[in-house]
Each structure stands twice: as C-alpha cells, then as structure tokens.
Design a protein around this motif. Structure first.
Motif, PDB file in Angstrom:
ATOM      1  N   ILE A  59     -12.066  16.200 -22.186  1.00 37.39           N
ATOM      2  CA  ILE A  59     -11.499  16.769 -23.307  1.00 37.39           C
ATOM      3  C   ILE A  59     -11.651  18.377 -23.155  1.00 37.39           C
ATOM      4  O   ILE A  59     -12.473  18.810 -22.689  1.00 37.39           O
ATOM      5  CB  ILE A  59     -12.451  16.785 -24.779  1.00 37.39           C
ATOM      6  CG1 ILE A  59     -12.371  15.025 -25.047  1.00 37.39           C
ATOM      7  CG2 ILE A  59     -11.436  17.494 -25.920  1.00 37.39           C
ATOM      8  CD1 ILE A  59     -13.182  14.622 -26.150  1.00 37.39           C
ATOM      9  N   TRP A  60     -10.523  19.033 -23.238  1.00 43.66           N
ATOM     10  CA  TRP A  60     -10.416  20.203 -23.068  1.00 43.66           C
ATOM     11  C   TRP A  60      -9.810  21.042 -24.293  1.00 43.66           C
ATOM     12  O   TRP A  60      -9.213  20.500 -25.095  1.00 43.66           O
ATOM     13  CB  TRP A  60      -9.854  20.929 -21.552  1.00 43.66           C
ATOM     14  CG  TRP A  60      -8.425  20.412 -21.539  1.00 43.66           C
ATOM     15  CD1 TRP A  60      -7.232  20.997 -22.040  1.00 43.66           C
ATOM     16  CD2 TRP A  60      -7.833  19.102 -20.960  1.00 43.66           C
ATOM     17  NE1 TRP A  60      -5.975  20.375 -21.780  1.00 43.66           N
ATOM     18  CE2 TRP A  60      -6.352  19.130 -20.717  1.00 43.66           C
ATOM     19  CE3 TRP A  60      -8.497  18.140 -20.301  1.00 43.66           C
ATOM     20  CZ2 TRP A  60      -5.867  18.103 -20.399  1.00 43.66           C
ATOM     21  CZ3 TRP A  60      -7.938  17.143 -19.994  1.00 43.66           C
ATOM     22  CH2 TRP A  60      -6.298  16.900 -19.691  1.00 43.66           C
ATOM     23  N   ASP A  61     -10.021  22.270 -24.350  1.00 39.39           N
ATOM     24  CA  ASP A  61      -9.890  23.459 -25.373  1.00 39.39           C
ATOM     25  C   ASP A  61     -10.900  23.430 -26.345  1.00 39.39           C
ATOM     26  O   ASP A  61     -11.526  22.520 -26.835  1.00 39.39           O
ATOM     27  CB  ASP A  61      -8.507  22.961 -26.235  1.00 39.39           C
ATOM     28  CG  ASP A  61      -8.160  24.045 -27.410  1.00 39.39           C
ATOM     29  OD1 ASP A  61      -7.514  24.869 -27.255  1.00 39.39           O
ATOM     30  OD2 ASP A  61      -8.874  23.994 -28.462  1.00 39.39           O
ATOM     31  N   SER A  62     -11.576  24.772 -26.574  1.00 36.17           N
ATOM     32  CA  SER A  62     -12.816  24.785 -27.022  1.00 36.17           C
ATOM     33  C   SER A  62     -12.705  24.019 -28.615  1.00 36.17           C
ATOM     34  O   SER A  62     -13.644  23.836 -29.186  1.00 36.17           O
ATOM     35  CB  SER A  62     -13.236  26.262 -27.183  1.00 36.17           C
ATOM     36  OG  SER A  62     -12.391  27.133 -27.902  1.00 36.17           O
ATOM     37  N   HIS A  63     -11.351  24.491 -29.264  1.00 40.93           N
ATOM     38  CA  HIS A  63     -11.208  24.071 -30.741  1.00 40.93           C
ATOM     39  C   HIS A  63     -11.086  22.523 -30.884  1.00 40.93           C
ATOM     40  O   HIS A  63     -12.030  21.980 -31.578  1.00 40.93           O
ATOM     41  CB  HIS A  63      -9.851  24.607 -31.399  1.00 40.93           C
ATOM     42  CG  HIS A  63      -9.736  26.051 -30.749  1.00 40.93           C
ATOM     43  ND1 HIS A  63      -9.163  26.432 -29.717  1.00 40.93           N
ATOM     44  CD2 HIS A  63     -10.131  26.949 -31.580  1.00 40.93           C
ATOM     45  CE1 HIS A  63      -9.123  27.734 -29.648  1.00 40.93           C
ATOM     46  NE2 HIS A  63      -9.641  28.294 -30.809  1.00 40.93           N
ATOM     47  N   ALA A  64     -10.615  21.853 -29.807  1.00 44.98           N
ATOM     48  CA  ALA A  64     -10.707  20.305 -30.025  1.00 44.98           C
ATOM     49  C   ALA A  64     -12.117  19.732 -29.636  1.00 44.98           C
ATOM     50  O   ALA A  64     -12.395  18.928 -30.226  1.00 44.98           O
ATOM     51  CB  ALA A  64      -9.544  19.940 -28.781  1.00 44.98           C
ATOM     52  N   ILE A  65     -12.462  20.455 -28.579  1.00 48.17           N
ATOM     53  CA  ILE A  65     -13.924  20.009 -28.226  1.00 48.17           C
ATOM     54  C   ILE A  65     -15.073  20.173 -29.385  1.00 48.17           C
ATOM     55  O   ILE A  65     -15.767  19.257 -29.751  1.00 48.17           O
ATOM     56  CB  ILE A  65     -14.365  20.743 -26.986  1.00 48.17           C
ATOM     57  CG1 ILE A  65     -13.865  20.271 -25.922  1.00 48.17           C
ATOM     58  CG2 ILE A  65     -16.011  20.725 -26.665  1.00 48.17           C
ATOM     59  CD1 ILE A  65     -14.049  21.279 -24.631  1.00 48.17           C
TER      60      ILE A  65
ATOM     61  N   ASP B  41      -9.279  24.776 -40.039  1.00 46.19           N
ATOM     62  CA  ASP B  41      -8.234  24.794 -39.185  1.00 46.19           C
ATOM     63  C   ASP B  41      -7.616  26.122 -39.054  1.00 46.19           C
ATOM     64  O   ASP B  41      -6.956  26.233 -37.900  1.00 46.19           O
ATOM     65  CB  ASP B  41      -7.192  23.684 -39.364  1.00 46.19           C
ATOM     66  CG  ASP B  41      -7.768  22.242 -39.104  1.00 46.19           C
ATOM     67  OD1 ASP B  41      -8.981  22.078 -38.421  1.00 46.19           O
ATOM     68  OD2 ASP B  41      -7.486  21.563 -39.766  1.00 46.19           O
ATOM     69  N   GLN B  42      -7.123  26.887 -40.077  1.00 47.89           N
ATOM     70  CA  GLN B  42      -6.285  28.079 -39.962  1.00 47.89           C
ATOM     71  C   GLN B  42      -6.902  29.099 -39.329  1.00 47.89           C
ATOM     72  O   GLN B  42      -6.524  29.637 -38.523  1.00 47.89           O
ATOM     73  CB  GLN B  42      -6.178  28.187 -41.567  1.00 47.89           C
ATOM     74  CG  GLN B  42      -5.257  29.789 -41.410  1.00 47.89           C
ATOM     75  CD  GLN B  42      -5.790  31.156 -41.354  1.00 47.89           C
ATOM     76  OE1 GLN B  42      -6.921  31.067 -41.705  1.00 47.89           O
ATOM     77  NE2 GLN B  42      -5.275  31.993 -40.654  1.00 47.89           N
ATOM     78  N   ARG B  43      -8.477  28.998 -39.429  1.00 42.24           N
ATOM     79  CA  ARG B  43      -9.112  30.180 -38.691  1.00 42.24           C
ATOM     80  C   ARG B  43      -9.358  29.694 -37.179  1.00 42.24           C
ATOM     81  O   ARG B  43      -9.238  30.831 -36.455  1.00 42.24           O
ATOM     82  CB  ARG B  43     -10.826  30.216 -39.446  1.00 42.24           C
ATOM     83  CG  ARG B  43     -10.728  30.550 -41.021  1.00 42.24           C
ATOM     84  CD  ARG B  43     -10.111  31.840 -41.098  1.00 42.24           C
ATOM     85  NE  ARG B  43     -10.543  32.337 -42.602  1.00 42.24           N
ATOM     86  CZ  ARG B  43      -9.690  32.273 -43.712  1.00 42.24           C
ATOM     87  NH1 ARG B  43      -8.432  31.812 -43.641  1.00 42.24           N
ATOM     88  NH2 ARG B  43     -10.279  32.712 -44.639  1.00 42.24           N
ATOM     89  N   LEU B  44      -9.407  28.681 -36.967  1.00 40.99           N
ATOM     90  CA  LEU B  44      -9.326  28.214 -35.549  1.00 40.99           C
ATOM     91  C   LEU B  44      -7.827  28.748 -34.968  1.00 40.99           C
ATOM     92  O   LEU B  44      -7.864  29.243 -33.831  1.00 40.99           O
ATOM     93  CB  LEU B  44      -9.515  26.442 -35.233  1.00 40.99           C
ATOM     94  CG  LEU B  44     -10.947  26.177 -35.961  1.00 40.99           C
ATOM     95  CD1 LEU B  44     -11.010  24.719 -35.788  1.00 40.99           C
ATOM     96  CD2 LEU B  44     -11.950  26.526 -34.753  1.00 40.99           C
ATOM     97  N   HIS B  45      -6.981  28.290 -35.633  1.00 41.42           N
ATOM     98  CA  HIS B  45      -5.552  28.607 -35.129  1.00 41.42           C
ATOM     99  C   HIS B  45      -5.260  30.189 -35.026  1.00 41.42           C
ATOM    100  O   HIS B  45      -4.856  30.730 -33.963  1.00 41.42           O
ATOM    101  CB  HIS B  45      -4.332  28.165 -35.963  1.00 41.42           C
ATOM    102  CG  HIS B  45      -4.391  26.700 -35.681  1.00 41.42           C
ATOM    103  ND1 HIS B  45      -3.943  26.242 -34.494  1.00 41.42           N
ATOM    104  CD2 HIS B  45      -4.348  25.421 -36.697  1.00 41.42           C
ATOM    105  CE1 HIS B  45      -3.889  24.692 -34.807  1.00 41.42           C
ATOM    106  NE2 HIS B  45      -4.289  24.541 -36.038  1.00 41.42           N
TER     107      HIS B  45
ATOM    108  N   ALA C 188     -14.387  20.255 -32.771  1.00 38.74           N
ATOM    109  CA  ALA C 188     -14.052  19.393 -33.756  1.00 38.74           C
ATOM    110  C   ALA C 188     -14.449  17.981 -33.419  1.00 38.74           C
ATOM    111  O   ALA C 188     -14.818  17.222 -34.144  1.00 38.74           O
ATOM    112  CB  ALA C 188     -12.584  19.226 -34.075  1.00 38.74           C
ATOM    113  N   TYR C 189     -14.205  17.424 -32.150  1.00 39.72           N
ATOM    114  CA  TYR C 189     -14.476  16.176 -31.686  1.00 39.72           C
ATOM    115  C   TYR C 189     -15.939  15.941 -31.731  1.00 39.72           C
ATOM    116  O   TYR C 189     -16.562  15.128 -32.191  1.00 39.72           O
ATOM    117  CB  TYR C 189     -14.140  15.895 -30.289  1.00 39.72           C
ATOM    118  CG  TYR C 189     -14.873  14.876 -29.457  1.00 39.72           C
ATOM    119  CD1 TYR C 189     -14.354  13.582 -29.722  1.00 39.72           C
ATOM    120  CD2 TYR C 189     -15.683  14.964 -28.517  1.00 39.72           C
ATOM    121  CE1 TYR C 189     -14.795  12.369 -29.132  1.00 39.72           C
ATOM    122  CE2 TYR C 189     -16.366  13.912 -27.835  1.00 39.72           C
ATOM    123  CZ  TYR C 189     -15.973  12.530 -28.195  1.00 39.72           C
ATOM    124  OH  TYR C 189     -16.463  11.559 -27.603  1.00 39.72           O
TER     125      TYR C 189
END
Length: 222
Positions: free
Chosen positions: A65-71, A97-101, A73-74
């Motif tokens: 898994i890559w991307d720190s946001h996805a990691i 999610d808004q803050r992550l984006h 949350a996972y």
C-alpha cells in the motif's frame, strides 16, 4: 499479527505520517530505508512493490500500500483498538478526510512540493515569492480550522493531525512564523509535541529534513 514493513526515508514528511500512526497504534514494524535522494526508489526491486515509486510504502503480509493517507487510514481500520484516530461516524470521518485532502492538495502539493521539487530536481535555489505567500495562506487556513477545537479535525487526535504536522514541521525549514499571530497553530503544535512518540516518529526526521534544506542555500525572490 503479520509482520509489517515500512519502506521510506525518515526525512520524508509522508513517511513520518505513517510512523506517527504506527506509533500511536503501538503496532510493531520493520523500517527499511529507501533513499529517494539517491533514487533507490527507482530500483527494479522497489518498482515491483510500488510502480509509482513513492514513499512511504507499506508491506502487510505480501500486500503493498502506498500514499501516507491511505496507509494511515488502513492501519487504523485494521489495527486500531477503537476508531478514535479515524472515526467511523460519517460526519466526523468526512471532516478528517477533508483535512487529509487539504494536506495532500494544499499543504504538501502547493506548499512543500512546489518548493522542494525545483530545489532537488532542477537545482533552482531562488524560490518565487508566491511560494512564500502560499505557506502563509496555509497557516491562515489552519488557524481558522483550529478555532474552538484542540485538534485539526475536532476535539480528538486523528490521522489528520499526523498528516498535517509532518508537513508543517517541514515547512518550518522555509518560513519562520510569528507565534503571536498564529496562536492556535502554535498551541496545537505544542500539544502534538507532547505525545510520547512524537520525537522519535516525527521530530528527528523533521530536523534531518531541515538540515538537507539548509545545504541548498535557498532564498525567496524579493
């Protein structure tokens, strides 16, 4: 529990986001350094793990898994003892999610990466003045987000705090911010610095990042 492996460079803000999340969850993992400055992320072996050749990359039981946001949350969804760091309540999660984006599209892309990419990819050491203005705008937004609350997405610590602090602590390499002007941001940063794992998971890497930036002898255009 399967063995987790985190690939990355400690100076990288997104890598530090993943490290903060892992530390908060108390999940053991192996850290494998991938020096992106030396282009180790473009090796054949790493490209098999992550064809986008970005860090962090997380390996969990043979899955990547890559991307720190996805990691982040996972990790909370799979290993969290509760959902505090990434709430299941839809309205609370939407704010996170808004803050992550906001971090990925504004703080990182429009703030940090718009400076570091020309520095490292093209060797340009004179940074356009609008990049300084973009950082100030980021602080203005964060000061507004923190009105009436202790954390970036509400009353409790979430992965949005980890995501934003990792990049914001790196932007400090470029801009000295007046704490009297940004009182809420300053208080929020101090709140996160008190986390028992903050020094190891973020502060050390942020200092390394600053040292790297100082060696470029950058300056903002007047």
């Amino acid at each position: 529990m399967t063995k987790l492996i985190l690939y990355g460079l400690e100076a990288s803000p997104p890598v530090r986001t993943a490290k903060l999340t892992l530390a908060a969850l108390g999940v053991p993992y192996e850290f494998v350094e991938v020096n992106t400055l030396a282009k180790e992320n473009l090796s054949e072996a790493f490209l098999k793990k992550n064809p986008q050749h970005t860090v962090p990359t997380l390996e969990d039981d043979g899955h990547f898994i890559w991307d720190s946001h996805a990691i982040s949350a996972y990790l909370v969804s799979k290993y969290g003892k509760n959902d505090n760091l990434y709430p299941k309540d839809l309205l609370q999660r939407a704010v996170v999610d808004q803050r992550l984006h906001f971090e990925s599209g504004v703080v990182f892309a429009n703030g940090l990466r718009s400076i570091t990419k020309p520095l490292f990819a093209s060797g340009l050491t004179t940074i356009p003045r609008e990049r300084y203005d973009a950082i100030i705008e980021i602080y203005d937004f964060l000061e507004t987000f923190l009105k009436g609350q202790d954390y970036i997405a509400g009353s409790q610590l979430t992965i949005a705090d980890f995501s934003i602090i990792s990049t914001l602590s790196s932007l400090e390499a470029f801009v000295d911010i007046d704490p009297a002007k940004y009182t809420r941001v300053t208080a929020w940063v101090k709140r996160l610095e008190q986390l028992p794992y903050y020094e190891e998971a973020n502060a050390k890497g942020a200092r390394t990042f600053t040292e790297i930036i100082k060696k470029t002898n950058f300056k903002f255009a007047s």
